[in-house]
Design an enzyme around this catalytic site. Structure first.
Site, PDB file in Angstrom:
ATOM      1  N   THR A   1       0.818  -1.212   0.000  1.00 48.88           N
ATOM      2  CA  THR A   1       0.000   0.000   0.000  1.00 48.88           C
ATOM      3  C   THR A   1       0.858   1.270   0.000  1.00 48.88           C
TER       4      THR A   1
ATOM      5  N   GLU B   1      -6.104  -5.959   4.071  1.00 53.27           N
ATOM      6  CA  GLU B   1      -6.081  -7.167   3.234  1.00 53.27           C
ATOM      7  C   GLU B   1      -7.244  -7.167   2.239  1.00 53.27           C
TER       8      GLU B   1
ATOM      9  N   GLY C   1       2.635  -2.988   8.379  1.00 54.00           N
ATOM     10  CA  GLY C   1       2.895  -3.356   9.765  1.00 54.00           C
ATOM     11  C   GLY C   1       4.346  -3.793   9.919  1.00 54.00           C
TER      12      GLY C   1
HETATM   13  C1  LIG Z   1      -8.039  -7.148  -7.486  1.00 53.85           C
HETATM   14  C2  LIG Z   1      -7.853  -5.726  -7.103  1.00 53.85           C
HETATM   15  C3  LIG Z   1      -9.018  -5.300  -6.248  1.00 53.85           C
HETATM   16  C4  LIG Z   1      -7.880  -4.826  -8.318  1.00 53.85           C
HETATM   17  O1  LIG Z   1      -6.884  -5.157  -9.265  1.00 53.85           O
HETATM   18  P1  LIG Z   1      -7.155  -5.092 -10.853  1.00 53.85           P
HETATM   19  O2  LIG Z   1      -5.976  -5.666 -11.519  1.00 53.85           O
HETATM   20  O3  LIG Z   1      -7.602  -3.724 -11.248  1.00 53.85           O
HETATM   21  O4  LIG Z   1      -8.414  -6.009 -10.882  1.00 53.85           O
HETATM   22  P2  LIG Z   1      -9.196  -6.789 -11.875  1.00 53.85           P
HETATM   23  O5  LIG Z   1      -8.989  -6.272 -13.247  1.00 53.85           O
HETATM   24  O6  LIG Z   1     -10.555  -6.763 -11.276  1.00 53.85           O
HETATM   25  O7  LIG Z   1      -8.532  -8.207 -11.695  1.00 53.85           O
HETATM   26  C5  LIG Z   1      -7.577  -8.738 -12.595  1.00 53.85           C
HETATM   27  C6  LIG Z   1      -7.691 -10.254 -12.591  1.00 53.85           C
HETATM   28  O8  LIG Z   1      -7.009 -10.761 -11.465  1.00 53.85           O
HETATM   29  C7  LIG Z   1      -7.891 -11.580 -10.703  1.00 53.85           C
HETATM   30  N1  LIG Z   1      -7.556 -11.420  -9.293  1.00 53.85           N
HETATM   31  C8  LIG Z   1      -7.615 -10.311  -8.558  1.00 53.85           C
HETATM   32  N2  LIG Z   1      -7.206 -10.561  -7.308  1.00 53.85           N
HETATM   33  C9  LIG Z   1      -6.880 -11.856  -7.278  1.00 53.85           C
HETATM   34  C10 LIG Z   1      -6.392 -12.709  -6.254  1.00 53.85           C
HETATM   35  N3  LIG Z   1      -6.167 -12.247  -5.000  1.00 53.85           N
HETATM   36  N4  LIG Z   1      -6.164 -13.972  -6.550  1.00 53.85           N
HETATM   37  C11 LIG Z   1      -6.394 -14.445  -7.789  1.00 53.85           C
HETATM   38  N5  LIG Z   1      -6.855 -13.693  -8.808  1.00 53.85           N
HETATM   39  C12 LIG Z   1      -7.084 -12.424  -8.540  1.00 53.85           C
HETATM   40  C13 LIG Z   1      -9.282 -11.044 -11.002  1.00 53.85           C
HETATM   41  O9  LIG Z   1     -10.256 -12.019 -10.749  1.00 53.85           O
HETATM   42  C14 LIG Z   1      -9.132 -10.744 -12.474  1.00 53.85           C
HETATM   43  O10 LIG Z   1      -9.247 -11.964 -13.202  1.00 53.85           O
HETATM   44  P3  LIG Z   1     -10.118 -12.001 -14.521  1.00 53.85           P
HETATM   45  O11 LIG Z   1      -9.599 -10.933 -15.428  1.00 53.85           O
HETATM   46  O12 LIG Z   1     -11.533 -11.734 -14.107  1.00 53.85           O
HETATM   47  O13 LIG Z   1      -9.946 -13.396 -15.043  1.00 53.85           O
HETATM   48  C15 LIG Z   1      -6.516  -5.719  -6.371  1.00 53.85           C
HETATM   49  O14 LIG Z   1      -5.837  -4.610  -6.648  1.00 53.85           O
HETATM   50  C16 LIG Z   1      -6.619  -5.954  -4.902  1.00 53.85           C
HETATM   51  O15 LIG Z   1      -6.716  -7.090  -4.464  1.00 53.85           O
HETATM   52  N6  LIG Z   1      -6.574  -4.882  -4.043  1.00 53.85           N
HETATM   53  C17 LIG Z   1      -6.570  -5.018  -2.610  1.00 53.85           C
HETATM   54  C18 LIG Z   1      -5.171  -4.814  -2.106  1.00 53.85           C
HETATM   55  C19 LIG Z   1      -4.904  -5.558  -0.833  1.00 53.85           C
HETATM   56  O16 LIG Z   1      -5.586  -6.505  -0.452  1.00 53.85           O
HETATM   57  N7  LIG Z   1      -3.870  -5.174  -0.161  1.00 53.85           N
HETATM   58  C20 LIG Z   1      -3.424  -5.837   1.027  1.00 53.85           C
HETATM   59  C21 LIG Z   1      -2.172  -5.156   1.535  1.00 53.85           C
HETATM   60  S1  LIG Z   1      -1.440  -6.037   2.883  1.00 53.85           S
HETATM   61  C22 LIG Z   1      -2.454  -5.758   4.212  1.00 53.85           C
HETATM   62  O17 LIG Z   1      -3.419  -5.073   4.155  1.00 53.85           O
HETATM   63  C23 LIG Z   1      -2.066  -6.447   5.458  1.00 53.85           C
HETATM   64  C24 LIG Z   1      -2.772  -6.308   6.537  1.00 53.85           C
HETATM   65  C25 LIG Z   1      -2.424  -7.092   7.718  1.00 53.85           C
HETATM   66  C26 LIG Z   1      -3.107  -6.568   8.908  1.00 53.85           C
HETATM   67  C27 LIG Z   1      -2.737  -7.452  10.058  1.00 53.85           C
HETATM   68  C28 LIG Z   1      -3.304  -6.925  11.275  1.00 53.85           C
HETATM   69  C29 LIG Z   1      -3.051  -7.908  12.369  1.00 53.85           C
HETATM   70  C30 LIG Z   1      -4.003  -7.646  13.460  1.00 53.85           C
HETATM   71  C31 LIG Z   1      -4.067  -8.754  14.500  1.00 53.85           C
HETATM   72  C32 LIG Z   1      -5.143  -8.356  15.483  1.00 53.85           C
HETATM   73  C33 LIG Z   1      -5.635  -9.477  16.289  1.00 53.85           C
HETATM   74  C34 LIG Z   1      -6.823  -8.969  17.054  1.00 53.85           C
HETATM   75  C35 LIG Z   1      -7.882 -10.009  17.144  1.00 53.85           C
HETATM   76  C36 LIG Z   1      -8.730  -9.794  18.336  1.00 53.85           C
HETATM   77  C37 LIG Z   1      -8.452 -10.836  19.369  1.00 53.85           C
HETATM   78  O18 LIG Z   1      -9.025 -11.937  19.240  1.00 53.85           O
HETATM   79  O19 LIG Z   1      -7.699 -10.564  20.322  1.00 53.85           O
HETATM   80  C1  LIG Z   2      -4.330  -1.865  10.470  1.00 53.69           C
HETATM   81  C2  LIG Z   2      -3.888  -1.878   9.037  1.00 53.69           C
HETATM   82  C3  LIG Z   2      -2.787  -2.627   8.676  1.00 53.69           C
HETATM   83  C4  LIG Z   2      -2.336  -2.636   7.357  1.00 53.69           C
HETATM   84  N1  LIG Z   2      -1.227  -3.325   7.046  1.00 53.69           N
HETATM   85  C5  LIG Z   2      -0.728  -3.273   5.782  1.00 53.69           C
HETATM   86  C6  LIG Z   2       0.471  -3.932   5.441  1.00 53.69           C
HETATM   87  O1  LIG Z   2       1.089  -4.600   6.266  1.00 53.69           O
HETATM   88  N2  LIG Z   2       0.941  -3.815   4.181  1.00 53.69           N
HETATM   89  C7  LIG Z   2       0.286  -3.094   3.228  1.00 53.69           C
HETATM   90  O2  LIG Z   2       0.760  -3.038   2.109  1.00 53.69           O
HETATM   91  N3  LIG Z   2      -0.870  -2.474   3.522  1.00 53.69           N
HETATM   92  C8  LIG Z   2      -1.398  -2.536   4.765  1.00 53.69           C
HETATM   93  N4  LIG Z   2      -2.568  -1.894   5.065  1.00 53.69           N
HETATM   94  C9  LIG Z   2      -3.259  -1.126   4.029  1.00 53.69           C
HETATM   95  C10 LIG Z   2      -4.541  -1.788   3.550  1.00 53.69           C
HETATM   96  O3  LIG Z   2      -4.261  -2.946   2.819  1.00 53.69           O
HETATM   97  C11 LIG Z   2      -5.336  -0.797   2.704  1.00 53.69           C
HETATM   98  O4  LIG Z   2      -5.719   0.261   3.557  1.00 53.69           O
HETATM   99  C12 LIG Z   2      -6.546  -1.469   2.098  1.00 53.69           C
HETATM  100  O5  LIG Z   2      -6.157  -2.374   1.088  1.00 53.69           O
HETATM  101  C13 LIG Z   2      -7.535  -0.462   1.513  1.00 53.69           C
HETATM  102  O6  LIG Z   2      -6.927   0.370   0.592  1.00 53.69           O
HETATM  103  P1  LIG Z   2      -7.031   1.968   0.704  1.00 53.69           P
HETATM  104  O7  LIG Z   2      -6.597   2.353   2.060  1.00 53.69           O
HETATM  105  O8  LIG Z   2      -6.334   2.519  -0.465  1.00 53.69           O
HETATM  106  O9  LIG Z   2      -8.566   2.274   0.605  1.00 53.69           O
HETATM  107  P2  LIG Z   2      -9.312   2.902  -0.666  1.00 53.69           P
HETATM  108  O10 LIG Z   2      -9.189   1.959  -1.821  1.00 53.69           O
HETATM  109  O11 LIG Z   2      -8.901   4.294  -0.881  1.00 53.69           O
HETATM  110  O12 LIG Z   2     -10.776   2.828  -0.107  1.00 53.69           O
HETATM  111  C14 LIG Z   2     -11.541   3.966   0.305  1.00 53.69           C
HETATM  112  C15 LIG Z   2     -12.989   3.797  -0.187  1.00 53.69           C
HETATM  113  O13 LIG Z   2     -12.985   3.770  -1.614  1.00 53.69           O
HETATM  114  C16 LIG Z   2     -13.749   2.680  -2.084  1.00 53.69           C
HETATM  115  N5  LIG Z   2     -13.186   2.160  -3.339  1.00 53.69           N
HETATM  116  C17 LIG Z   2     -11.892   2.088  -3.718  1.00 53.69           C
HETATM  117  N6  LIG Z   2     -11.774   1.523  -4.928  1.00 53.69           N
HETATM  118  C18 LIG Z   2     -13.010   1.212  -5.330  1.00 53.69           C
HETATM  119  C19 LIG Z   2     -13.541   0.584  -6.492  1.00 53.69           C
HETATM  120  N7  LIG Z   2     -12.765   0.155  -7.475  1.00 53.69           N
HETATM  121  N8  LIG Z   2     -14.888   0.416  -6.557  1.00 53.69           N
HETATM  122  C20 LIG Z   2     -15.687   0.834  -5.555  1.00 53.69           C
HETATM  123  N9  LIG Z   2     -15.242   1.432  -4.442  1.00 53.69           N
HETATM  124  C21 LIG Z   2     -13.925   1.611  -4.317  1.00 53.69           C
HETATM  125  C22 LIG Z   2     -13.649   1.631  -0.958  1.00 53.69           C
HETATM  126  O14 LIG Z   2     -14.750   0.733  -1.018  1.00 53.69           O
HETATM  127  C23 LIG Z   2     -13.653   2.510   0.279  1.00 53.69           C
HETATM  128  O15 LIG Z   2     -14.987   2.778   0.642  1.00 53.69           O
HETATM  129  C24 LIG Z   2      -3.032  -1.884   6.374  1.00 53.69           C
HETATM  130  C25 LIG Z   2      -4.168  -1.145   6.739  1.00 53.69           C
HETATM  131  C26 LIG Z   2      -4.594  -1.127   8.046  1.00 53.69           C
HETATM  132  C27 LIG Z   2      -5.807  -0.320   8.401  1.00 53.69           C
END
Ligand SMILES: CC(C)(COP(=O)(O)OP(=O)(O)OC[C@H]1O[C@@H](n2cnc3c(N)ncnc32)[C@H](O)[C@@H]1OP(=O)(O)O)[C@@H](O)C(=O)NCCC(=O)NCCSC(=O)/C=C/CCCCCCCCCCCCC(=O)O
Ligand SMILES: Cc1cc2nc3c(=O)[nH]c(=O)nc-3n(C[C@H](O)[C@H](O)[C@H](O)COP(=O)(O)OP(=O)(O)OC[C@H]3O[C@@H](n4cnc5c(N)ncnc54)[C@H](O)[C@@H]3O)c2cc1C
Length: 660
Positions: free
Chosen positions: A142, A425, A181
């Site tokens: 991100t 995620e 993170g």
């Molecule tokens: C897919 C997107 C949304 C968009 O990409 P884009 O390329 O534009 O998309 P499409 O054109 O739609 O898709 C292209 C094709 O690819 C296929 N596709 C897409 N995704 C996948 C996939 N994952 N796997 C397989 N194929 C995929 C899609 O189907 C299309 O195929 P086709 O053309 O239709 O055939 C993409 O950009 C996206 O996924 N965005 C999201 C980004 C994201 O997820 N980022 C994550 C960053 S990391 C992160 O966030 C980590 C967070 C960790 C947090 C940990 C916190 C720990 C907390 C512990 C607390 C514990 C407390 C609990 C309480 C207690 O119990 O105590």
């Molecule tokens: C606690 C925490 C831990 C994290 N840890 C990590 C990490 O370890 N590594 C890492 O890389 N990232 C991490 N992230 C980032 C996280 O993965 C992103 O915040 C998440 O994927 C959402 O992306 P964004 O913040 O850009 O939200 P945005 O995409 O800007 O979303 C904002 C709003 O826009 C809307 N929106 C966006 N795109 C579209 C669309 N195509 N169609 C319709 N609506 C749309 C969403 O639905 C939402 O309402 C973490 C985030 C948090 C909060």
């Protein structure tokens, strides 16, 4: 032990231990889990201070201290296979560790993504270092400007043929990495997702291992600016960071090259399906659903259910004895459907995990035929489980009245910890739209006469136009309930697919039409996933080898999950007349009867989640039911009570009071 809770346990109609074993996956697994918990919780170096009393910095320090000790000493000594997120030990470990989140990204995202993206050679170089915590990594995808739309990430990694290096840059403000993170203060390496540029051409997102801190001084390396992003809503035990890279040079072999590589001349070669770059996110989506969301819901259920059985308020007869609040049907309606959901989600995620392991084996053989379905299921289950967990925990918190608002209950902490799961995620709406993309493609395949199988096979089945139920009892029948969910999902999909065709026929562009219909698309995706949960959990229970008593109970829970959804969100079931208002009344009555039938087993059902008091961290939900004693003790130990007269009273109150 409170007499009230003793009475509740006496009413339980099944052997709690049997259900505990079933949830763990067998007697031996329960024993393993308990011994892991015992080792962790009895170790003084793993002790946590009371939730609610630490500053941001203290939380981080405590969490790093505990986790470094855990990974480098305790886990090793006990030979726990911590780097494999699918091993049973890992599931049990995360339960015992409870709130700790430091190095979760290192172990949960950095380590696995080395094998997701790396060649065998790269895996053998980097993974031992990472697993031994000799390097600490983060997952830097991100950016400040983009999280969802990965195609528009702005970080670049440009190949320099002369030196055989990549030059990694975050060229502007919005391109700096933001959120990862473990990055703010701890990590010395980052898995940086960047646009790969060779010979002036952009080849899309690839993964690069970038050293960011000096291995001796821990200071940022030249060209690196890295820090913490500041205070966040919760989860402050970890250091979510920002990262700016200015012409940082890394060796060519730091591009992870399992699916794509660059030769010495800069020629790019795609060697695997480029969607596999996304597919690695499936793993964390599944892991987080189980490790955080379902556990958080189960804990909240445990607290609210036990408390509701020991809290007395009001009575059911004029001047009659006061009753436990759990005897009110409205309270049952807050607590019991959440317990049912916690079971259903647990059963569903066990099946999803099983399918994911099979999918990984297929991928290894080069078979990607199940990727689209697996992506839809893992995205949908993450979105639906997080949304319903967050709503559920808040309902349970409110069900505990004033004490639910106190940190002493443990509920505010659970709520705040889990609420981020709707965002990270993959933001939930975006994930539902990915499910919808898969469903629309499926609908198109069906209309072309192609066969569909797996979780969407039902979309091609003929279904009745009307629900056949004429009695309350029929609303406990899983196949009747499943038919309701299938019909709703099919009908919503057909309707949005037709609207999409209509807009395209009017001349709208695909993306514009998609946006106009996105609310319907999200609803259709939810309906599909909710049907998946209803069907998967019921079929899981059907296949279980357990006593009749437990099976009956679990069947009732599965019926309740479906019924609660129908009675609370009846619109789509009524819309085309599949259910009529009389049937809805029958469903409502069936639900109330079910709540009452489950009432006596409420404590048994949450005892079966088997969370030790230290893991629950709740004064009102402890096993012995002694809520008031614990609340009083908590208050007496509050830091503000360490003196009878607070220092501030001398400074601000006394001068004012003595003026008169
Ligand atoms: C897919 C997107 C949304 C968009 O990409 P884009 O390329 O534009 O998309 P499409 O054109 O739609 O898709 C292209 C094709 O690819 C296929 N596709 C897409 N995704 C996948 C996939 N994952 N796997 C397989 N194929 C995929 C899609 O189907 C299309 O195929 P086709 O053309 O239709 O055939 C993409 O950009 C996206 O996924 N965005 C999201 C980004 C994201 O997820 N980022 C994550 C960053 S990391 C992160 O966030 C980590 C967070 C960790 C947090 C940990 C916190 C720990 C907390 C512990 C607390 C514990 C407390 C609990 C309480 C207690 O119990 O105590
Ligand atoms: C606690 C925490 C831990 C994290 N840890 C990590 C990490 O370890 N590594 C890492 O890389 N990232 C991490 N992230 C980032 C996280 O993965 C992103 O915040 C998440 O994927 C959402 O992306 P964004 O913040 O850009 O939200 P945005 O995409 O800007 O979303 C904002 C709003 O826009 C809307 N929106 C966006 N795109 C579209 C669309 N195509 N169609 C319709 N609506 C749309 C969403 O639905 C939402 O309402 C973490 C985030 C948090 C909060």
């Amino acid at each position: 032990e409170s007499q009230l809770i003793i009475k509740e346990r006496q009413q339980t109609t099944f052997q709690v231990e049997e259900l505990i074993n079933l949830l763990d996956g067998g007697k031996e697994k329960t024993a393993l889990r308990r011994s892991i918990e015992q080792t962790i919780l009895s170790d003084p170096l793993m002790k946590t201070d009371k939730i609610g009393y630490l500053t941001r910095e203290q939380k981080y320090v405590q969490s790093v201290r505990r986790m470094m000790y855990f990974f480098t000493d305790l886990a090793k000594r006990n030979k726990w296979n911590i780097e494999d997120p699918h091993c049973p030990e890992m599931l049990f470990l995360s339960r015992s560790l409870s709130s700790v989140v430091a190095f979760m990204i290192h172990m949960g995202a950095f380590v696995p993504s080395i094998s997701s993206f790396g060649t065998l050679e790269q895996v053998s170089k980097w993974q031992p270092l990472a697993k031994e915590c000799l390097i600490i990594g983060c997952y830097a995808q991100t950016e400040l400007g983009h999280g969802t739309n990965l195609r528009r990430l702005e970080t670049t990694s440009t190949f320099d043929r002369n030196t055989q290096e990549f030059i990694v840059n975050t060229p502007n403000l919005s391109s700096m990495k933001w959120w990862p993170g473990d990055m703010g203060k701890s990590a010395n390496h980052a898995m940086v997702m960047a646009q790969l540029i060779t010979n002036g051409e952009n080849h899309g997102m690839q993964a690069f291992i970038v050293p960011i801190r000096d291995m001796t001084t821990h200071k940022p390396l030249p060209g690196v600016e890295v820090g913490n992003i500041g205070s966040i809503m919760s989860l402050e035990d970890t250091d979510n960071g920002y990262l700016r890279l200015n012409n940082v040079r890394i060796p060519k072999e730091n591009m992870l090259a399992k699916y794509a590589n660059v030769d010495r001349s800069g020629r790019f070669q795609q060697t695997g399906n480029n969607r596999l770059m996304y597919a690695s996110m499936m793993n964390l989506r599944i892991v987080l659903t189980r490790e955080q969301m379902i556990h958080a819901l189960q804990k909240a259920c445990t607290i609210a259910a036990r408390y509701s059985c020991v809290r007395k308020q009001g009575s059911l007869t004029p001047n009659g004895p006061e009753i436990p609040i759990m005897d009110y049907v409205t309270q049952q309606n807050k607590v019991i459907p959440r317990i049912a959901l916690a079971y259903a989600l647990d059963f569903t995620i066990m099946e999803v995990r099983h399918r994911y392991v099979q999918f990984l084996a297929d991928v290894t053989r080069g078979d990607l035929s199940n990727m689209a379905e697996m992506h839809a299921i893992s995205s949908g289950i993450k979105a639906n489980a997080s949304e319903r967990t967050v709503a559920g925990v808040e309902t349970l918190r409110r069900a505990c009245g004033g004490h639910g608002y106190s940190m002493a209950s443990g509920l505010p902490y659970l709520l705040l910890s889990v609420t981020g799961s709707c965002t990270y995620e993959g933001e939930n709406t975006v994930l539902y739209l990915q499910v919808a993309r898969y469903l629309i493609k499926t609908a198109a395949n069906i209309s072309m006469g192609k066969s569909v199988d797996g979780s969407s096979a039902y979309l091609a089945e003929n279904t009745e136009a009307r629900c056949s139920a004429t009695s309350q009892e029929e609303f406990y029948d899983h196949s009747l309930l499943d038919a309701c969910f299938k019909h709703r999902s099919k009908q919503l999909l057909q309707s949005v697919a037709m609207d999409l065709q209509g807009l395209l026929a009017e001349g709208k562009q695909q993306m514009e039409a998609w946006n106009l219909l996105s609310i319907q698309l999200v609803n259709s995706a939810k309906a599909h996933i909710e049907r998946y949960i209803v069907a998967t959990s019921a079929s899981f229970v059907r296949k279980l080898n357990c006593s009749l008593k437990v099976k009956k109970l679990l069947n009732q829970l599965c019926s309740l999950v479906a019924l609660h959804q129908i009675t609370n969100f009846p619109g789509d079931f009524l819309k085309d007349g599949y259910l009529d208002s009389h049937q809805l009344d029958l469903a409502r009555k069936a639900e109330v009867k079910l709540l009452q039938s489950l009432r006596h087993n409420v404590v048994g059902l949450v005892d079966a989640f088997d969370f030790r008091d230290e893991i629950l961290g709740s004064c009102i939900g402890a096993y012995d039911g002694n809520a008031y004693e614990r609340l009083y003790d908590y208050a007496k130990n509050d830091v503000m009570n360490k003196n009878d007269v607070h220092e501030e009273s001398y400074q601000y109150l006394r001068p004012h009071l003595h003026r008169g």
